[in-house]
Design a protein around this motif. Structure first.
Motif, PDB file in Angstrom:
ATOM      1  N   GLY A  24       6.163  14.686   9.022  1.00 16.41           N
ATOM      2  CA  GLY A  24       6.720  13.615   8.186  1.00 16.41           C
ATOM      3  C   GLY A  24       5.730  13.171   7.125  1.00 16.41           C
ATOM      4  O   GLY A  24       5.530  11.979   6.907  1.00 16.41           O
ATOM      5  N   GLY A  25       5.100  14.128   6.499  1.00 18.11           N
ATOM      6  CA  GLY A  25       4.090  13.813   5.503  1.00 18.11           C
ATOM      7  C   GLY A  25       4.671  13.110   4.283  1.00 18.11           C
ATOM      8  O   GLY A  25       5.875  13.186   4.010  1.00 18.11           O
ATOM      9  N   THR A  26       3.802  12.400   3.561  1.00 18.50           N
ATOM     10  CA  THR A  26       4.249  11.650   2.388  1.00 18.50           C
ATOM     11  C   THR A  26       3.449  12.038   1.159  1.00 18.50           C
ATOM     12  O   THR A  26       2.930  11.191   0.440  1.00 18.50           O
ATOM     13  CB  THR A  26       4.135  10.136   2.640  1.00 18.50           C
ATOM     14  N   GLY A  27       3.313  13.328   0.926  1.00 20.15           N
ATOM     15  CA  GLY A  27       2.839  13.782  -0.363  1.00 20.15           C
ATOM     16  C   GLY A  27       1.389  14.169  -0.489  1.00 20.15           C
ATOM     17  O   GLY A  27       0.984  14.675  -1.537  1.00 20.15           O
ATOM     18  N   LEU A  28       0.560  13.935   0.517  1.00 21.79           N
ATOM     19  CA  LEU A  28      -0.851  14.282   0.401  1.00 21.79           C
ATOM     20  C   LEU A  28      -1.009  15.794   0.274  1.00 21.79           C
ATOM     21  O   LEU A  28      -0.438  16.557   1.041  1.00 21.79           O
ATOM     22  CB  LEU A  28      -1.622  13.769   1.612  1.00 21.79           C
ATOM     23  N   VAL A  29      -1.796  16.211  -0.705  1.00 18.46           N
ATOM     24  CA  VAL A  29      -2.014  17.636  -0.973  1.00 18.46           C
ATOM     25  C   VAL A  29      -3.476  17.966  -0.712  1.00 18.46           C
ATOM     26  O   VAL A  29      -4.375  17.305  -1.243  1.00 18.46           O
ATOM     27  CB  VAL A  29      -1.652  17.991  -2.428  1.00 18.46           C
ATOM     28  N   ALA A  59       0.835  -1.202   0.000  1.00 15.76           N
ATOM     29  CA  ALA A  59       0.000   0.000   0.000  1.00 15.76           C
ATOM     30  C   ALA A  59       0.872   1.256   0.000  1.00 15.76           C
ATOM     31  O   ALA A  59       1.857   1.358   0.731  1.00 15.76           O
ATOM     32  CB  ALA A  59      -0.921   0.001   1.213  1.00 15.76           C
ATOM     33  N   VAL A  60       0.497   2.226  -0.830  1.00 14.48           N
ATOM     34  CA  VAL A  60       1.153   3.531  -0.850  1.00 14.48           C
ATOM     35  C   VAL A  60       0.548   4.381   0.259  1.00 14.48           C
ATOM     36  O   VAL A  60      -0.674   4.490   0.374  1.00 14.48           O
ATOM     37  CB  VAL A  60       0.947   4.219  -2.215  1.00 14.48           C
TER      38      VAL A  60
END
Length: 238
Positions: free
Chosen positions: A164-169, A155-156
């Motif tokens: 420490g976010g991973t790209g959610l906009v 899962a991505v």
């Protein structure tokens, strides 16, 4: 996919006139590239726009297999669903998925035999219908999934955590179901991520939405000359 390339050399522009053409598009950050799209060139337009040469490619993932492949084969009594599915996929020029044996009813036999005739895409859809599965071509490979199945990829994770976010906009939002009785559709946007694929899993971690989702649709957009560099998904709860 629509791909626009700026200022190719005259030699490269001439090379693109050869058919058939197969295209692979890689994207990434900091020199780490991942394959985003694979497909057959359907249309090429080359034009001068001011001082720039623009080469515009329209590319389809498995488009030749989908649009042109036909199958014409008859099987004797006792033929299995697996044989029929395998024949239609072979007619498309694609390898048969390794996990086809896991499909429920795949070894069902036809007492009166089996006849396949017409566009391979339509015959494959017909054969899969009783199993509850659908098919698509992803990166030049046949993908067969039931509505409740997902790809076996990890899962991505998309997170908006400021530490420490991973790209959610932005904020993911639920929309109306595509069909009556179906689950609501989650719409989310992230920094461009080739790992997001149709049929894959995504874990959303935001203040408003948390949980695992199956990606139903994904659209990528990127522009090396501007700020647009995003992936937009539609997904349903797992």
């Amino acid at each position: 996919a629509e791909i626009i390339i700026y200022n190719l050399s005259e030699q490269s522009r001439a090379m693109l006139q050869a058919k058939p053409l197969h295209v692979q598009l890689f994207v990434g950050y900091g020199g780490e590239l991942q394959r985003l799209f694979v497909g057959d060139v359907q249309w090429i337009e080359q034009r001068k726009n001011g001082v720039d040469w623009e080469t515009r490619l329209t590319v389809g993932d498995g488009s030749r297999a989908f649009r042109h492949a036909r199958v014409n084969r008859s099987f004797r009594a006792g033929a299995t669903l697996k044989q029929g599915i395998g024949e239609t996929i072979a007619a498309m020029g694609l390898p048969v998925p390794r996990d086809l044996d896991a499909l429920p009813g795949i070894n069902t036999s036809f007492a009166s035999g089996l006849s396949l005739s017409g566009p391979a895409s339509g015959e494959l859809t017909r054969l899969l219908a009783p199993t509850g599965a659908g098919w698509s071509v992803q990166d030049g490979r046949m993908q067969i999934l039931r509505d409740t199945d997902v790809r076996k990829d990890q899962a991505v994770v998309l997170s908006s955590d400021p530490q420490g976010g991973t790209g959610l906009v932005g904020v993911p939002e639920y929309g109306a179901p595509k069909e009556r009785g179906k689950p609501p559709v989650l719409v989310a946007k992230s920094l461009l991520d080739p790992r997001l694929t149709a049929g894959g899993l995504v874990r959303i971690e935001s203040l408003a939405v948390k949980g695992l989702f199956k990606v139903r649709r994904v659209a990528h957009e990127g522009d090396t000359r501007g700020p647009s560099w995003y992936s937009s998904i539609e997904a349903t709860p797992r």
